[in-house]
Design an enzyme around this catalytic site. Structure first.
Site, PDB file in Angstrom:
ATOM      1  N   ASP A 409    -117.637  20.692   6.721  1.00 29.28           N
ATOM      2  CA  ASP A 409    -118.692  19.852   7.284  1.00 29.28           C
ATOM      3  C   ASP A 409    -118.881  20.255   8.746  1.00 29.28           C
ATOM      4  O   ASP A 409    -118.047  20.957   9.323  1.00 29.28           O
ATOM      5  CB  ASP A 409    -118.275  18.382   7.159  1.00 29.28           C
ATOM      6  N   THR A 411    -120.553  17.868  11.547  1.00 28.95           N
ATOM      7  CA  THR A 411    -120.375  16.748  12.464  1.00 28.95           C
ATOM      8  C   THR A 411    -119.029  16.074  12.246  1.00 28.95           C
ATOM      9  O   THR A 411    -118.720  15.612  11.147  1.00 28.95           O
ATOM     10  CB  THR A 411    -121.503  15.718  12.279  1.00 28.95           C
ATOM     11  N   GLU A 496    -125.696   5.786  17.168  1.00 30.43           N
ATOM     12  CA  GLU A 496    -126.320   4.542  17.596  1.00 30.43           C
ATOM     13  C   GLU A 496    -125.738   4.053  18.915  1.00 30.43           C
ATOM     14  O   GLU A 496    -126.463   3.593  19.801  1.00 30.43           O
ATOM     15  CB  GLU A 496    -126.147   3.483  16.506  1.00 30.43           C
ATOM     16  N   PHE A 538    -130.028   1.837   7.061  1.00 26.02           N
ATOM     17  CA  PHE A 538    -130.045   3.288   6.871  1.00 26.02           C
ATOM     18  C   PHE A 538    -129.396   3.651   5.539  1.00 26.02           C
ATOM     19  O   PHE A 538    -128.422   3.025   5.122  1.00 26.02           O
ATOM     20  CB  PHE A 538    -129.275   3.964   8.019  1.00 26.02           C
ATOM     21  N   LYS A 561    -136.312   4.411  13.341  1.00 25.02           N
ATOM     22  CA  LYS A 561    -135.787   5.671  13.871  1.00 25.02           C
ATOM     23  C   LYS A 561    -135.107   6.421  12.730  1.00 25.02           C
ATOM     24  O   LYS A 561    -134.563   5.810  11.807  1.00 25.02           O
ATOM     25  CB  LYS A 561    -134.819   5.444  15.026  1.00 25.02           C
ATOM     26  N   THR A 672    -123.850  20.896   5.808  1.00 26.21           N
ATOM     27  CA  THR A 672    -124.141  19.780   6.700  1.00 26.21           C
ATOM     28  C   THR A 672    -125.464  19.124   6.330  1.00 26.21           C
ATOM     29  O   THR A 672    -126.327  19.742   5.705  1.00 26.21           O
ATOM     30  CB  THR A 672    -124.187  20.259   8.169  1.00 26.21           C
ATOM     31  N   ASN A 818    -119.283  10.927   3.311  1.00 22.88           N
ATOM     32  CA  ASN A 818    -120.227  11.823   2.651  1.00 22.88           C
ATOM     33  C   ASN A 818    -119.600  13.162   2.268  1.00 22.88           C
ATOM     34  O   ASN A 818    -120.221  13.965   1.586  1.00 22.88           O
ATOM     35  CB  ASN A 818    -121.448  12.062   3.550  1.00 22.88           C
ATOM     36  N   ASP A 819    -118.374  13.405   2.719  1.00 23.25           N
ATOM     37  CA  ASP A 819    -117.681  14.644   2.369  1.00 23.25           C
ATOM     38  C   ASP A 819    -116.707  14.456   1.207  1.00 23.25           C
ATOM     39  O   ASP A 819    -116.107  15.438   0.746  1.00 23.25           O
ATOM     40  CB  ASP A 819    -116.901  15.180   3.584  1.00 23.25           C
TER      41      ASP A 819
END
Length: 1129
Positions: A409, A411, A496, A538, A561, A672, A818-819
């Site tokens: 990944d 980030t 954020e 989100f 956003k 990513t 998410n990984d």
């Protein structure tokens, strides 16, 4: 009356029929209080609140554990051999196979029983803990295991929730409470949960016990972050329905913080809680070493069957009706086929020790004990988080030395995930933060550019559109002090927090949420209040979030956003071009970008939106889909205000680590969700791409707007890239790595949309045609960047590479939830203990604090683990072949009478005591190359890649070595026996002396062979090697020096002592040991003729890679000039 009852039942049935999947939900009566009209209530059965993480009970431990152990082929095989020895008249005692099997089974059972006892003890601590349950308006203390679904529970500050609860009320006036879920997902941040406003007024034991409410919710499921339900509150014959989501659910195992107490109703208990459902283990991963062991076992099983078949055949050929061995009447009456079969089984029993059952125990002990070296490694300890490496799966240690593909990944893995607001664009004008600016100077810059109204609208959007909370970090005399200096922003996303802090530096400060109103302090130090109407959360599919707020003036505004690819298509075309240029420019610098938009809603529009949202929130089935539909309808016709740029710094030594992995022969892919320009810049900064790397792009930008011809153009591109890379194909696999070769290096960039076309083409062609072309290109590239990837696509990429020809070993490394999918999919999953929670670390095989620690984990620990266990496996097969071959040869000289060569005690103790500890110590401590060399010469990793030490070539070498030494043991001792007089008194040695002589040479030779292979000597190696030999001598004297009352025949009495009285026997033992070890010594000298130790030779060689390791390791900034990074040493 009956008519009314049936009418009510009919209405209930009709109501249930309207919801097709109502069986997937449950109804809970709060406080077990039935409603007056509930005459047709059928009580549902729910499990109790006991947590059971143990596998066994006192009653089922023995049968269940034995069943599980005998499912292993080796254990089952030896059980069959033991039963054959018991039933059939075999030449060896059942003890010879029964005792080793009993030892293996007992050690494993004790280990598993102890682990299960620890689980029982942990379960009891939880189940027997005391909790407060509200009954009849009072708090009653009960054991946690006695909580039932529907009970109202009181939880005080710093207590853990005993079951999954729906919060009814809180001691805080606004109905909120703060929770930490560190024990569930590792996140230490305080999360905010909310009580429904209608139930928050019931804030005492007396009041909460009067609630008349029912809860409808989904059946238990393991996802910690999803929950769908609704609560029906009955007041004065009126029923109010409110939606329930994850923000209303308090999970078992979480801890209440900064809140005096809460009241909640239990909805999931015991093994139906989300925490318990997450106990389910990951899919079992098998290492390449295990597969090699199974293949070698089949070979040795074939050798065993061949030996038994040869001996059985020769016995009946040579002994049929011989005058010197006449058959008894019983033998004549026995069926010949049955006799042949029993003889075959007898020979199987005689030779069965060629299958090393004790190897499995030794391998398990080596993996378990060896894993501690990773956790004890001080160089893999991070002072910032005060944690070191963690081993979740010790079964894959050796696989760390076989990695061919690394999927990482970006980030939080390559970067620090420590966001800092750098610049923004408002209405097409660029605003850049400078470190020397004060707040006033920064504010003044705003007045020089865009209109004041646009600037303030943009900053208000940053202050309003987020899920940031204010954490109170200081208290004085029990009073909470609200000061900017002692308040900290907390959020699940560092982006954020960075944006809110950035707005504060430019004059707009987020002051928190009170009574559902967002407080903002503007540039004039005035407080602005906005009523928070809705939060459109989100999600990774929409890639944006929005809020709907109402100003004091009555205006209703929607602020949004998100990623430019998800926001720009939903805004009016005004100013898109200018802002898009700034976004692309910022992304090329390596910044993370977000677009900000707004929309003003009329009262009628809002009323319609509010009704749709409320309806979607109350849905029990497909709630997320319905809400997404509403979100997409609301987030349209917006006006683009501007964009933000946030910098994420590169992790320490990330570039050096990637260079080391590539030099070691591994291919590194970055997967990513970021946009291409940002990820591409990061790849240059961390040296995944070099300035001279020719990049091949497969992105929507390259494919353009060719909707009809997009797939056709993609196919043309794939063929073009395939031909291009094929023409410049390097000569060997080694040159594919980052070496000093002259061929062109290629790098590939692909995005998620194009990957979907590659994997799921719609045009008429072979299903795997695109995928095969894509894989051909990837295999010829030194590095691959996959951007705009969804979590599922990451797993698809890993699976695709994992299943290619050759089945390469893959490793995935990431830090966020998410990984998890790609971590579970790869052969090896590495979790980074990052700032996005610990979901990745919890689901991984190994967890490390920083990406830089991956270098030592693979190049040092992985290399050593593989070499050690490969040597262990080959050595076990070798020493067992040496052990059994003389037994086989002896049958040719005893008329195939199944006479054993060795005493039963030697047969039993050989693998358990005489030869087990030296190889275990070797497999834990050996360093054939010192650690400093492994850390500096990365190419050494390639020398053991592709399972090099467990291929058929080294296996055949070890097998021939075992055959040679077995022949030397037997025939060397046999030729000694050509001299009939070996003692001074003229006596001759018997068959047990012959067997003892062979066995003595055997034990000394295989042990000294291991001593010759040992490069790294410690006191432990000395102790176990020389101690094992001393123990053998002591045991032989002891076993033969006492008349044992439980033995019918004292055949070994003083045999060993008599043997050592012969000088010829001493000379024979020394000569046979020397001759047996000679070939191995000669081969070692031929391989290293100068006699220079490999470690020293490597250390005196100045490598190009040394320049990498001597460069400054602390280069935090992502952006570096190409002149600084492009030189090649």
């Amino acid at each position: 009356m009956y008519h009314n009852i049936f009418q009510h039942i009919y209405e209930n049935v009709l109501e249930f029929s309207r919801d097709e999947k109502r069986v997937d939900s449950r109804t809970i009566y709060v406080g077990h209080r039935l409603l007056p009209r509930t005459v047709s209530y059928l009580p549902q059965k729910f499990c109790d609140n006991r947590i059971v993480s143990s596998k066994y009970t006192f009653w089922n431990f023995l049968p269940k554990n034995l069943f599980e152990q005998f499912r292993r082929i080796a254990n089952f095989y030896f059980l069959i051999i033991f039963l054959v020895q018991v039933i059939v008249d075999t030449p060896t005692s059942p003890v010879t196979s029964g005792l080793p099997l009993f030892f293996v089974i007992t050690v494993t059972a004790i280990k598993q029983g102890y682990e299960d006892w620890l689980r029982h003890r942990a379960d009891n601590e939880v189940n027997k803990s005391h909790v407060c349950v509200v009954e009849n308006g009072k708090c009653v203390e009960k054991e946690s295991e006695k909580i039932k679904v529907g009970d109202i529970v009181k939880v005080n500050e710093d207590q853990t929730f005993p079951s999954d609860l729906i919060i009814l009320s809180s001691s805080r006036e606004d109905g909120t409470c703060y929770v930490t879920t560190a024990s569930l997902d590792g996140e230490s941040n305080h999360k905010t949960h909310y009580a429904v406003a209608d139930t928050n007024v019931f804030c005492t034991e007396m009041k909460v016990d009067t609630i008349n409410a029912t809860i409808e919710c989904e059946q238990p499921q393991p996802d910690l972050y999803k929950f769908v339900g609704r609560i029906h509150i009955h007041k004065n014959e009126e029923t109010v329905a409110r939606s329930l989501g994850p923000e209303n659910l308090l999970l078992k195992g979480a801890t209440l913080k900064n809140t005096r107490n809460i009241y909640g109703v239990a909805i999931y208990t015991g093994m139906e809680t989300k925490m318990a459902l997450n106990y389910q283990g990951k899919s079992q991963k098998r290492s390449a070493v295990e597969k090699s062991i199974n293949a070698f076992l089949l070979v040795y099983l074939g050798i065993l069957l061949s030996k038994a078949a040869v001996c059985t055949t020769l016995k009946y050929i040579l002994q049929s009706d011989s005058w010197y061995n006449p058959q008894t009447q019983k033998e004549k009456d026995t069926y010949k086929v049955l006799k042949i079969f029993t003889d075959f089984l007898s020979f199987m029993v005689l030779f069965n020790f060629i299958i090393p059952v004790s190897m499995y125990v030794t391998v398990e002990m080596q993996k378990f004990l060896g894993s501690f070296f990773i956790t004890w490694d001080k160089e893999m300890y991070d002072k910032e988080i005060n944690e070191g490496a963690l081993v979740n799966t010790s079964d894959l240690n050796e696989e760390l030395g076989q990695v061919e593909y690394v999927f990482t990944d970006k980030t939080g893995t390559l970067t620090e995930n420590n966001m800092e607001f750098v610049e923004c664009c408002i209405d097409g004008y660029k605003y850049k933060k400078e470190s020397s600016d004060t707040v006033d100077a920064a504010v003044s810059k705003f007045y020089e550019k865009a209109e004041k109204e646009k600037e303030e609208l943009f900053l208000r959007a940053l202050c309003l559109c987020h899920t940031v909370q204010i954490k109170e970090v200081d208290q004085i005399d029990g009073m909470t002090i609200h000061s900017e200096d002692i308040c900290a922003y907390i959020s699940s996303s560092p982006d954020e927090t960075a944006l809110v802090k950035g707005a504060r530096e430019y004059g707009f400060t987020f002051m928190g949420i009170q009574d559902n109103c967002v407080k903002i302090e503007n540039r004039n130090n005035e407080i602005e209040l906005y009523e928070l109407l809705h939060v459109l959360n989100f999600d990774p599919v929409r890639r944006r979030m929005s809020v709907i707020v109402k100003a004091k003036s009555g205006k209703i505004l929607l602020f949004c956003k998100g990623a430019d690819s998800s926001v720009v298509p939903r805004v009016n075309p005004d100013q898109i071009e200018q802002i898009q240029k700034h976004v692309d420019c910022s992304a090329m610098k390596g910044y993370r970008t977000l677009c900000v938009a707004y929309r003003e809603l009329s009262q009628d529009e809002y009323s319609n939106i509010d009704a749709q949202l409320q309806e979607a929130k109350l849905a029990l089935q497909d709630r997320e889909k319905k809400m997404t539909v509403v979100y997409n309808e609301v987030e349209t016709n917006m006006h683009l205000i501007g964009a933000t740029a946030v910098e994420d710094r590169l992790q320490e030594q990330a570039a050096e680590t990637i260079e080391a992995l590539q030099a070691a022969g591994m291919k590194v892919w970055v997967l990513t969700g970021d946009k291409m320009e940002t990820a591409k810049s990061t790849c240059y900064a961390c040296k995944l791409f070099q300035p001279n790397t020719e990049l091949l792009e497969l992105t929507t930008k390259v494919l353009g707007d060719k909707n009809e011809r997009k797939e056709e153009y993609l196919h043309e591109l794939l063929k073009e890239y395939s031909n291009k890379t094929e023409q410049d194909k390097p000569d060997s696999k080694a040159s594919l790595t980052r070496s000093w070769s002259t061929h062109t290096e290629y790098g590939l960039i692909i995005d998620g949309a194009t990957l979907s076309l590659v994997l799921n083409p719609t045009r008429d062609c072979k299903p795997n045609h695109y995928k095969n072309l894509f894989l051909q290109i990837c295999q010829k590239c030194t590095a691959v960047l996959c951007c705009r990837m969804a979590p599922l696509q990451k797993a698809q990429i890993v699976k695709m590479v994992k299943n290619t020809k050759g089945k390469p070993i893959t490793l995935s490394v990431g830090d966020g939830a998410n990984d998890v999918s790609m971590i579970l999919e790869a052969h090896l999953g590495i979790g980074i203990k990052g700032k996005e929670g610990r979901q990745a670390a919890r689901n991984s095989d190994y967890a490390i604090p920083k990406f830089k620690h991956l270098k030592k984990l693979l190049l040092t620990h992985g290399h050593l683990y593989y070499v050690r266990i490969a040597h262990l496996v080959q050595y076990f097969f070798y020493k067992n072949l040496c052990f059994i071959l003389p037994q086989f040869l002896y049958q040719f000289f005893c008329g195939f009478s199944q006479q054993p060569l060795y005493d039963a005690a030697y047969l039993t103790m050989y693998n358990i005591c005489f030869t087990s500890l030296p190889i275990l110590a070797y497999s834990l401590l050996e360093q054939h190359i010192n650690i400093e060399t492994l850390n500096s010469d990365f190419k050494l990793y390639r020398s053991v890649s592709n399972n090099a030490m467990l291929q058929w070539k080294p296996f055949v070498y070890w097998t021939f070595l075992g055959l040679f030494e077995g022949l030397m043991f037997f025939f060397g001792a046999y030729f000694l026996y050509q001299n009939p007089i070996l003692e001074d008194n003229g006596q001759v040695f018997g068959n047990w002396t012959f067997g003892t002589l062979v066995f003595t040479v055997l034990v000394f030779t295989v042990t000294l062979k291991l001593a010759l292979d040992t490069r790294y000597w410690t006191w432990i190696n000395h102790f176990v090697i020389w101690g094992s030999l001393a123990f053998y001598i002591f045991f032989s004297f002891f076993w033969g020096g006492i008349i044992w009352p439980f033995l019918k025949q004292q055949r070994m009495y003083f045999i060993f002592a008599h043997l050592l009285t012969s000088v010829s026997a001493w000379l024979t033992i020394i000569l046979l040991i020397s001759v047996s070890l000679l070939p191995d010594i000669v081969i070692k000298i031929i391989k290293n003729p100068n006699g220079i130790d490999h470690q020293k030779k490597i250390l005196t060689y100045k490598k190009p890679a040394d320049s990498v390791s001597t460069r400054s390791s602390v280069r935090p900034l992502l952006l570096r000039t190409f002149s600084d990074e492009s030189y090649v040493t």
